[in-house]
Design a protein around this motif. Structure first.
Motif, PDB file in Angstrom:
ATOM      1  N   ASP A  34      23.481 -37.725  -7.621  1.00 54.96           N
ATOM      2  CA  ASP A  34      24.948 -37.744  -7.715  1.00 54.96           C
ATOM      3  C   ASP A  34      25.534 -36.712  -8.683  1.00 54.96           C
ATOM      4  N   PRO A  35      24.925 -36.464  -9.861  1.00 55.78           N
ATOM      5  CA  PRO A  35      25.544 -35.494 -10.791  1.00 55.78           C
ATOM      6  C   PRO A  35      25.531 -34.056 -10.267  1.00 55.78           C
ATOM      7  N   ILE A  81      25.431 -28.247  -3.625  1.00 56.82           N
ATOM      8  CA  ILE A  81      24.726 -28.562  -4.871  1.00 56.82           C
ATOM      9  C   ILE A  81      25.299 -27.691  -5.982  1.00 56.82           C
ATOM     10  N   ALA A  82      25.831 -28.338  -7.026  1.00 61.48           N
ATOM     11  CA  ALA A  82      26.426 -27.617  -8.152  1.00 61.48           C
ATOM     12  C   ALA A  82      25.337 -26.871  -8.933  1.00 61.48           C
ATOM     13  N   THR A  83      25.769 -25.998  -9.843  1.00 59.18           N
ATOM     14  CA  THR A  83      24.774 -25.234 -10.622  1.00 59.18           C
ATOM     15  C   THR A  83      24.378 -25.963 -11.903  1.00 59.18           C
ATOM     16  N   GLU A  84      25.116 -27.026 -12.228  1.00 60.68           N
ATOM     17  CA  GLU A  84      24.710 -27.873 -13.371  1.00 60.68           C
ATOM     18  C   GLU A  84      25.181 -29.302 -13.138  1.00 60.68           C
ATOM     19  N   GLU A  85      24.589 -30.247 -13.851  1.00 58.45           N
ATOM     20  CA  GLU A  85      24.942 -31.655 -13.670  1.00 58.45           C
ATOM     21  C   GLU A  85      26.304 -31.964 -14.299  1.00 58.45           C
ATOM     22  N   GLY A 119      28.983 -35.560 -14.813  1.00 60.51           N
ATOM     23  CA  GLY A 119      29.305 -36.968 -14.564  1.00 60.51           C
ATOM     24  C   GLY A 119      28.143 -37.889 -14.849  1.00 60.51           C
ATOM     25  N   CYS A 120      28.483 -39.153 -15.077  1.00 63.72           N
ATOM     26  CA  CYS A 120      27.415 -40.108 -15.413  1.00 63.72           C
ATOM     27  C   CYS A 120      27.479 -41.362 -14.543  1.00 63.72           C
ATOM     28  N   THR A 145      31.766 -34.038  -8.718  1.00 65.73           N
ATOM     29  CA  THR A 145      30.521 -34.574  -8.139  1.00 65.73           C
ATOM     30  C   THR A 145      30.679 -36.068  -7.838  1.00 65.73           C
ATOM     31  N   PHE A 146      29.738 -36.593  -7.059  1.00 67.16           N
ATOM     32  CA  PHE A 146      29.707 -38.038  -6.800  1.00 67.16           C
ATOM     33  C   PHE A 146      29.641 -38.816  -8.118  1.00 67.16           C
TER      34      PHE A 146
END
Ligand code: IMP
Length: 192
Positions: A152-153, A139-143, A145-146, A163-164
């Motif tokens: 997914d972000p 899990i990234a620390t921020e979102e 991608g759209c 990210t996905f």
């Protein structure tokens, strides 16, 4: 062509599975078989929910059918949000609120490993079968991608740096939990 009910009204999922199945099976939607009510999903596990949905359809129609259920399981959160992934933050399917809550719950947490897991329950000729697909990641620390939907972000699959939500649909499907579970289902159906 043999017909099989896919317990979903999600057109995106339907076309994804039909594409992998080819013309060996024709997928029928819930609407097409006259099931318009919401199917209960009250089991405490992904397996339980997938089976609950498939059994509901089988009892109503007596026809071959399958259902899926997916969750994001985060190690540092003891597997949460898991079976509650859709309604993690609120009662609705509020993806933005779910992502905010996930980030908040992982604030300052170093171990960010997680996986998506999809379970498919199939009832064929009255027999029940389960298939699973999973994809590991962090899990990234921020979102970022759209594309995609849901978490997914925030989800970076193992071996990737994006990210996905930053991947094309094809690239995501090739490695995703749902793609892998569907591949297992299709392999089994094609042998029949
Ligand atoms: P479902 O069982 O496919 O409806 O998924 C339940 C919940 O898991 C969704 O509402 C999303 O929050 C999350 N989810 C399922 N699949 C994905 C995915 O491919 N990417 C991101 N989130 C997902």
């Amino acid at each position: 062509m043999r017909k099989i009910i896919f317990a979903t009204n999600n057109a995106h999922k339907l076309s994804e599975v039909q594409a992998v199945l080819g013309d060996a099976f024709e997928l029928i939607t819930l609407r097409e078989c006259g099931i318009t009510e919401d199917i209960p999903e009250t089991a405490p596990t992904l397996e339980g929910n997938a089976l609950q949905k498939a059994r509901y359809v089988y009892e109503k129609t007596g026809a071959d059918c399958f259902a899926d259920d997916t969750g994001l399981e985060v190690d540092a959160l003891g597997g949460a949000p898991g079976v509650h992934s859709a309604r993690y933050a609120t009662d609705g399917h509020d993806f933005a609120a779910n992502n905010r809550l996930l980030l908040k719950n992982l604030e300052g947490v170093e171990n960010r490993s997680a996986h998506f897991r999809t379970v498919i329950a199939l009832i064929l000729d009255g027999e029940e079968y389960l298939f699973e697909g999973r994809v590991e990641g962090v899990i990234a620390t921020e979102e970022s991608g759209c594309g995609g939907f849901g978490y997914d972000p925030l989800f970076v699959p193992s071996g990737e740096i994006i990210t996905f939500a930053e991947m094309s649909a094809e690239a995501k499907n090739a490695i995703s939990h749902r793609g892998r579970a569907v591949a297992e289902l299709v392999k089994f159906l094609k042998q029949r």
